[in-house]
Design a protein around this motif. Sequence first.
Motif, PDB file in Angstrom:
ATOM      1  N   UNK A 122      32.718 103.858   3.095  1.00  0.00           N
ATOM      2  CA  UNK A 122      33.833 104.589   3.693  1.00  0.00           C
ATOM      3  C   UNK A 122      35.117 104.185   2.973  1.00  0.00           C
ATOM      4  N   UNK A 123      36.183 104.942   3.193  1.00  0.00           N
ATOM      5  CA  UNK A 123      37.468 104.600   2.578  1.00  0.00           C
ATOM      6  C   UNK A 123      37.925 103.213   3.016  1.00  0.00           C
ATOM      7  N   UNK A 124      37.717 102.880   4.272  1.00  0.00           N
ATOM      8  CA  UNK A 124      38.104 101.569   4.784  1.00  0.00           C
ATOM      9  C   UNK A 124      37.297 100.464   4.106  1.00  0.00           C
ATOM     10  N   UNK A 125      36.012 100.690   3.902  1.00  0.00           N
ATOM     11  CA  UNK A 125      35.169  99.700   3.233  1.00  0.00           C
ATOM     12  C   UNK A 125      35.579  99.537   1.772  1.00  0.00           C
ATOM     13  N   UNK A 126      35.921 100.647   1.120  1.00  0.00           N
ATOM     14  CA  UNK A 126      36.374 100.583  -0.271  1.00  0.00           C
ATOM     15  C   UNK A 126      37.673  99.788  -0.376  1.00  0.00           C
ATOM     16  N   UNK A 127      38.598 100.020   0.588  1.00  0.00           N
ATOM     17  CA  UNK A 127      39.861  99.290   0.588  1.00  0.00           C
ATOM     18  C   UNK A 127      39.619  97.801   0.808  1.00  0.00           C
ATOM     19  N   UNK A 128      38.710  97.469   1.712  1.00  0.00           N
ATOM     20  CA  UNK A 128      38.380  96.066   1.982  1.00  0.00           C
ATOM     21  C   UNK A 128      37.784  95.412   0.733  1.00  0.00           C
ATOM     22  N   UNK A 129      36.890  96.125   0.059  1.00  0.00           N
ATOM     23  CA  UNK A 129      36.272  95.603  -1.161  1.00  0.00           C
ATOM     24  C   UNK A 129      37.335  95.395  -2.240  1.00  0.00           C
ATOM     25  N   UNK A 130      38.243  96.358  -2.368  1.00  0.00           N
ATOM     26  CA  UNK A 130      39.329  96.283  -3.341  1.00  0.00           C
ATOM     27  C   UNK A 130      40.216  95.074  -3.048  1.00  0.00           C
ATOM     28  N   UNK A 131      40.539  94.866  -1.782  1.00  0.00           N
ATOM     29  CA  UNK A 131      41.363  93.735  -1.364  1.00  0.00           C
ATOM     30  C   UNK A 131      40.670  92.422  -1.684  1.00  0.00           C
ATOM     31  N   UNK A 132      39.380  92.334  -1.406  1.00  0.00           N
ATOM     32  CA  UNK A 132      38.628  91.113  -1.705  1.00  0.00           C
ATOM     33  C   UNK A 132      38.576  90.856  -3.211  1.00  0.00           C
ATOM     34  N   UNK A 133      38.446  91.904  -4.004  1.00  0.00           N
ATOM     35  CA  UNK A 133      38.427  91.744  -5.457  1.00  0.00           C
ATOM     36  C   UNK A 133      39.767  91.228  -5.960  1.00  0.00           C
ATOM     37  N   UNK A 134      40.870  91.748  -5.396  1.00  0.00           N
ATOM     38  CA  UNK A 134      42.204  91.268  -5.773  1.00  0.00           C
ATOM     39  C   UNK A 134      42.370  89.798  -5.413  1.00  0.00           C
ATOM     40  N   UNK A 135      41.891  89.407  -4.225  1.00  0.00           N
ATOM     41  CA  UNK A 135      41.995  88.014  -3.795  1.00  0.00           C
ATOM     42  C   UNK A 135      41.181  87.100  -4.708  1.00  0.00           C
TER      43      UNK A 135
ATOM     44  N   UNK B  52      42.961  86.720  -7.980  1.00  0.00           N
ATOM     45  CA  UNK B  52      44.102  85.838  -7.781  1.00  0.00           C
ATOM     46  C   UNK B  52      43.695  84.376  -7.724  1.00  0.00           C
ATOM     47  N   UNK B  53      42.587  84.101  -7.029  1.00  0.00           N
ATOM     48  CA  UNK B  53      42.091  82.717  -6.953  1.00  0.00           C
ATOM     49  C   UNK B  53      41.692  82.196  -8.335  1.00  0.00           C
ATOM     50  N   UNK B  54      41.064  83.053  -9.122  1.00  0.00           N
ATOM     51  CA  UNK B  54      40.651  82.635 -10.466  1.00  0.00           C
ATOM     52  C   UNK B  54      41.862  82.370 -11.355  1.00  0.00           C
ATOM     53  N   UNK B  55      42.859  83.236 -11.266  1.00  0.00           N
ATOM     54  CA  UNK B  55      44.071  83.044 -12.066  1.00  0.00           C
ATOM     55  C   UNK B  55      44.765  81.750 -11.664  1.00  0.00           C
ATOM     56  N   UNK B  56      44.894  81.518 -10.364  1.00  0.00           N
ATOM     57  CA  UNK B  56      45.533  80.291  -9.890  1.00  0.00           C
ATOM     58  C   UNK B  56      44.756  79.064 -10.362  1.00  0.00           C
ATOM     59  N   UNK B  57      43.440  79.118 -10.279  1.00  0.00           N
ATOM     60  CA  UNK B  57      42.608  78.003 -10.701  1.00  0.00           C
ATOM     61  C   UNK B  57      42.838  77.675 -12.177  1.00  0.00           C
TER      62      UNK B  57
ATOM     63  N   UNK C   3      55.908  88.476  -9.128  1.00  0.00           N
ATOM     64  CA  UNK C   3      54.696  89.200  -9.517  1.00  0.00           C
ATOM     65  C   UNK C   3      53.532  88.236  -9.663  1.00  0.00           C
ATOM     66  N   UNK C   4      53.756  87.108 -10.316  1.00  0.00           N
ATOM     67  CA  UNK C   4      52.694  86.112 -10.492  1.00  0.00           C
ATOM     68  C   UNK C   4      52.248  85.577  -9.131  1.00  0.00           C
ATOM     69  N   UNK C   5      53.192  85.281  -8.266  1.00  0.00           N
ATOM     70  CA  UNK C   5      52.860  84.796  -6.926  1.00  0.00           C
ATOM     71  C   UNK C   5      52.025  85.837  -6.174  1.00  0.00           C
ATOM     72  N   UNK C   6      52.446  87.095  -6.218  1.00  0.00           N
ATOM     73  CA  UNK C   6      51.716  88.159  -5.515  1.00  0.00           C
ATOM     74  C   UNK C   6      50.314  88.340  -6.076  1.00  0.00           C
ATOM     75  N   UNK C   7      50.163  88.235  -7.380  1.00  0.00           N
ATOM     76  CA  UNK C   7      48.839  88.357  -8.000  1.00  0.00           C
ATOM     77  C   UNK C   7      47.947  87.215  -7.539  1.00  0.00           C
ATOM     78  N   UNK C   8      48.463  85.997  -7.568  1.00  0.00           N
ATOM     79  CA  UNK C   8      47.666  84.847  -7.139  1.00  0.00           C
ATOM     80  C   UNK C   8      47.277  84.929  -5.670  1.00  0.00           C
ATOM     81  N   UNK C   9      48.097  85.581  -4.866  1.00  0.00           N
ATOM     82  CA  UNK C   9      47.800  85.740  -3.431  1.00  0.00           C
ATOM     83  C   UNK C   9      46.884  86.931  -3.163  1.00  0.00           C
ATOM     84  N   UNK C  10      46.576  87.708  -4.199  1.00  0.00           N
ATOM     85  CA  UNK C  10      45.720  88.872  -4.030  1.00  0.00           C
ATOM     86  C   UNK C  10      46.433  90.045  -3.394  1.00  0.00           C
ATOM     87  N   UNK C  11      47.752  90.040  -3.443  1.00  0.00           N
ATOM     88  CA  UNK C  11      48.537  91.095  -2.804  1.00  0.00           C
ATOM     89  C   UNK C  11      49.119  92.078  -3.806  1.00  0.00           C
TER      90      UNK C  11
END
Length: 91
Positions: A9-22, A25-30, A52-60
């Motif tokens: 569903x669109x909601x599931x796709x958005x959730x997956x997209x959000x998790x991928x961004x997070x 971000x965790x990998x970049x921070x690491x 921008x760097x902070x937002x990327x690392x936070x997955x936002x």
Amino acid sequence: MATKNSALTDEQKQQQFTEQNKELGRKIRSIRVLTGLSQGQVADRAGLGICTVVAIECGKYNVGVRQLTAILDAMGYELVFQPKAVSPVGQ
């Protein structure tokens, strides 16, 4: 050609997209922490704002390829494509 995501569903796709961004971000921070750089140093070297760097690392933030490669380059890393590991059939 149907893909694995087509049944979501669109909601599931958005959730997956959000998790991928997070996860990205965790990998970049690491990597940043491993290299001993501050967010400000990475931002300066990559030509980006620190927010921008902070937002990327936070997955936002939905980081683009140019930004991602600039951040990785700033930390002495590069983007590499490789095949996914395939698990044996039936497992």
